[in-house]
Design a protein around this motif. Structure first.
Motif, mmCIF file in Angstrom:
data_model
loop_
_atom_site.group_PDB
_atom_site.id
_atom_site.type_symbol
_atom_site.label_atom_id
_atom_site.label_comp_id
_atom_site.label_asym_id
_atom_site.label_seq_id
_atom_site.Cartn_x
_atom_site.Cartn_y
_atom_site.Cartn_z
ATOM 1 N N VAL A 72 0.837 -1.206 0.000
ATOM 2 C CA VAL A 72 0.000 0.000 0.000
ATOM 3 C C VAL A 72 0.868 1.252 0.000
ATOM 4 N N ALA A 73 1.933 1.238 0.778
ATOM 5 C CA ALA A 73 2.832 2.392 0.834
ATOM 6 C C ALA A 73 3.488 2.645 -0.517
ATOM 7 N N ALA A 74 3.846 1.588 -1.234
ATOM 8 C CA ALA A 74 4.468 1.738 -2.553
ATOM 9 C C ALA A 74 3.511 2.406 -3.534
ATOM 10 N N VAL A 75 2.236 1.980 -3.502
ATOM 11 C CA VAL A 75 1.241 2.562 -4.406
ATOM 12 C C VAL A 75 0.967 4.015 -4.040
ATOM 13 N N ARG A 76 0.745 4.268 -2.766
ATOM 14 C CA ARG A 76 0.468 5.639 -2.325
ATOM 15 C C ARG A 76 1.663 6.560 -2.591
ATOM 16 N N GLY A 77 2.848 6.058 -2.342
ATOM 17 C CA GLY A 77 4.034 6.872 -2.550
ATOM 18 C C GLY A 77 4.234 7.282 -3.991
#
Length: 211
Positions: A65-70
């Protein structure tokens, strides 16, 4: 070694073992050996095999999720003020890049956690809901910008987001199993499949079985 660092070392070993061997076949002995620690230390830090697997799911889900949001949010690759399609492109590319770079983590999330019942499946469902909500925001933004079809409402947006997330999950599995498929290619495939049709839908072009 600090406790937090040692714990991450154990989780790295556990994700690799669970991802490659499966939850049932994986043993705490294997995980401890791969991590370079004693089995009692694994139990001391992470209590049980079930708790260890849950910790793996949570860590891998948070990282994805962090990779997508980032990639999508202002500090990421898409940058502030980018059109919704460019934001979605950035998010999908990050999604496929992350799942390709972390195949064991993706196997834990997409295969193992979902096939061994509660509470593992619930952990993955929570991650999926977060991704779907994020995509819902992007599609909603595009719909508001287009506003060509007055019948295009919140329910359409929510349903399309769910469909897009499901397609991305299946495509990531295919990409990881098919030699030579890059994150860029996988993202382009889904954009061509989904966004091109979505653009027509927002312009009021709807498919009907009566036509």
């Amino acid at each position: 070694m600090p406790r937090a660092e040692r714990e991450q070392q154990m989780l790295d070993a556990a994700v690799q073992t669970f991802g490659q061997r499966g939850y049932r076949a994986a043993s705490m002995d294997e995980i401890a050996e791969l991590a370079g620690v004693s089995k009692p230390l694994v139990y001391l830090y992470l209590n049980s095999k079930e708790d260890l697997f849950t910790a793996c799911i949570r860590r891998e889900a948070a990282a994805l999720v962090a990779a997508v949001r980032g990639a999508v949010e202002p500090e990421g690759a898409a940058g502030p003020g980018m059109p919704a399609d460019r934001q979605l492109w950035a998010g999908l590319t990050a999604f496929f890049a992350h799942t390709a770079e972390h195949p064991d983590g993706w196997a834990v999330l997409h295969q193992q956690a979902r096939t061994h019942g509660e509470p593992f499946a619930a952990e993955v469902a929570e991650m999926r809901a977060e991704l779907a909500a994020f995509v819902t925001g992007l599609i909603g933004e595009a719909a508001r910008a287009a506003h060509q079809d007055p019948a295009f409402g919140d329910r359409d947006v929510s349903g399309l987001a769910q469909a897009l997330v499901g397609a991305a999950e299946s495509l990531a599995q295919w990409a990881n199993e098919t030699p030579g498929v890059s994150a860029h290619e996988a993202a382009a495939t889904l954009m061509n499949f989904a966004w091109t049709g979505l653009a027509g839908l927002m312009d009021g072009h709807r498919w009907s079985p009566t036509r």
